[in-house]
Each structure stands twice: as structure tokens, then as C-alpha cells.
Design a protein around this motif. Sequence first.
Motif, mmCIF file in Angstrom:
data_model
loop_
_atom_site.group_PDB
_atom_site.id
_atom_site.type_symbol
_atom_site.label_atom_id
_atom_site.label_comp_id
_atom_site.label_asym_id
_atom_site.label_seq_id
_atom_site.Cartn_x
_atom_site.Cartn_y
_atom_site.Cartn_z
ATOM 1 N N ASN A 59 0.814 -1.342 0.140
ATOM 2 C CA ASN A 59 0.130 0.200 -0.110
ATOM 3 C C ASN A 59 0.937 1.324 0.027
ATOM 4 O OD1 ASN A 59 -2.513 1.610 0.173
ATOM 5 N ND2 ASN A 59 -2.309 1.811 2.506
ATOM 6 N N GLU A 62 2.715 1.515 -3.501
ATOM 7 C CA GLU A 62 1.758 2.210 -4.506
ATOM 8 C C GLU A 62 1.473 3.431 -4.138
ATOM 9 O OE1 GLU A 62 -1.268 -0.802 -4.684
ATOM 10 O OE2 GLU A 62 -0.127 -2.257 -5.671
ATOM 11 N N SER A 63 1.234 3.917 -2.993
ATOM 12 C CA SER A 63 0.608 5.162 -2.855
ATOM 13 C C SER A 63 2.022 6.393 -2.868
ATOM 14 C CB SER A 63 0.094 5.496 -1.471
ATOM 15 O OG SER A 63 -1.045 4.406 -1.418
#
Length: 286
Positions: A59, A62-63
Amino acid sequence: MESILEKITDWLREMLVSGIMGNLSGMFESVNQQVGEIAAEVGTTPANFSPGVFAMIRNVSESVIVPVAGIILTFIACYELIQLLIDHNNLANFDTWIIFKWIFKTFVAVMVITNCFNIVMAVFDVTQQVVNSSAGIISGSTAVDADALAAMESELLTWDLGPLLGLQSFVVQVTMLALSVVIFVIVYGRMIEIYLMTSLAPIPMSTFGNREQSQVGQNYLRSLFALGFQGFLIVICVGIYAVLVQSVAFSDDIIGSIWGVMGYTVLLVFTLFKTGSIAKGILSAH
């Protein structure tokens, strides 16, 4: 009077032998538990090792990292286009297929970034398959044989109190417990290193759009394979350790045998530390 002294001596001897065997059994079990779990731990993929940690890493990557990789890819794509154009005599011999070539390379680079986690997991799926297969072939108990411990206890019951008091030392026990902690740190440290490298996967993957800059991505993939095959080398080390421990005969020289097991454990820890550099050296990763 002599019978009373003999009974007291026998009682002290049994008490010392019981304490020695208790310490040795606990010491061997602690180390064997850590060593025995190595094959299972290194044979687990990052996604299965700790799903919560892996989800958090993915997470965050990807962020935070993917947008940075997109910026890097943009610069690399522009640089690649300029190179393709000026390579043909500064546009004197311009061909339209160059643009299609650039579009295709950029498309592939974008797909690599988009699926970088799938690529990383594919690398570890391949290496973990090798590790699991080798763990099934290299089988051997790393525990000290129970019959050997029983024979050692019988031999200790024939010793005088002086040698038994000398053997009642906590140096070996503390050393072996420390080695079991080191083994734990090595195995779990490798997995943390895998998570750290996985978190930055989009950045080196974004360099595949250019032939010169792609060396970064290629070295990253070699490092991933090195981390994966390090698990295979760890299993090999454990297999060698199992053979060496089973060859120790406690009935001949008990003190020497105890120090021999500790020496083999120190050797195991040393070789476990070396597995990372050996794997990287074989795959030319740095």
C-alpha cells in the motif's frame, strides 16, 4: 560413617547430573528449535510470511513510490526519444518506425511499473519453489539424539564430584542461547530486507525504458534473485549442520562433544551470515 558419606556423595552426584542434563537438554532444544524452523521460514514467500506487513508495504509503495517512479519514467522516456532521434544523423535519416519503437518501449516500461509487485512475487515464487524442493531432499534432524543424551547421563553418573562441578558451567549454555538468538535474527532479518527491497520496487523497475539506465533495474532483479536463493543456501547450511551434529558421539568424550556441538553451531551461524554475500557474488548483484 563411610556409608553416610557415600550416600551423600551419591545424592550430590545425582543432583549435579540432573542439573547438567537439564541445562544441556534445554540448551540443545533451544538451538534445535531455531535451526529446525529455518527451512520452514525461508521457504515462505513474503506475501505469506506476514500478510499484514506485506499489505502495508504494498500500500505504501503504490501510494508513495509509484508516483515517483512515474516521474522517473517520464524523464527516461523523453531522454530515450531524444536519443532515438539524434542517433540517425541528427534527423537527417529520420524513419517513422522510430516513433513506433519508442511508443512500444514506453508501453512496456509502463506495464512493468504497473505490474512490478507481480514481477517481484514471481521471482520469489520461483526461488521459494527451489527452496521447498531442496528442503524435502535435504532431510536430517538437527536435534541431539535422545539415546546419546541417555548414554551421556549414564556416563556422568560414574564421574567424581570434581569433574561434575567443573562441567556445571553456564558459559556453554549462555553461548548456545545467544547463538539461537543470532539464528533468529539472521532468518527474520533476511525477510525484513526482502520487504525493504520490495517497497522500492517501482523505482528500479522504471529504468527499463532506456538501455543505459536499465542497468539499475537489472541489478535490482539480480539482487532479488540473490535474496531468494539465499534461502536455498541457508537450507544447505542446515543440512550440513544436521550431518555434523549427528556425527558427535557423547559417550567417548563428553566435554569435547559438548564443545564440538557448540563449535558446529558457531560454524552454522558464521555460514548463515555468509549466505547473503555468496548469493550476491554468484549472481553479480551489488
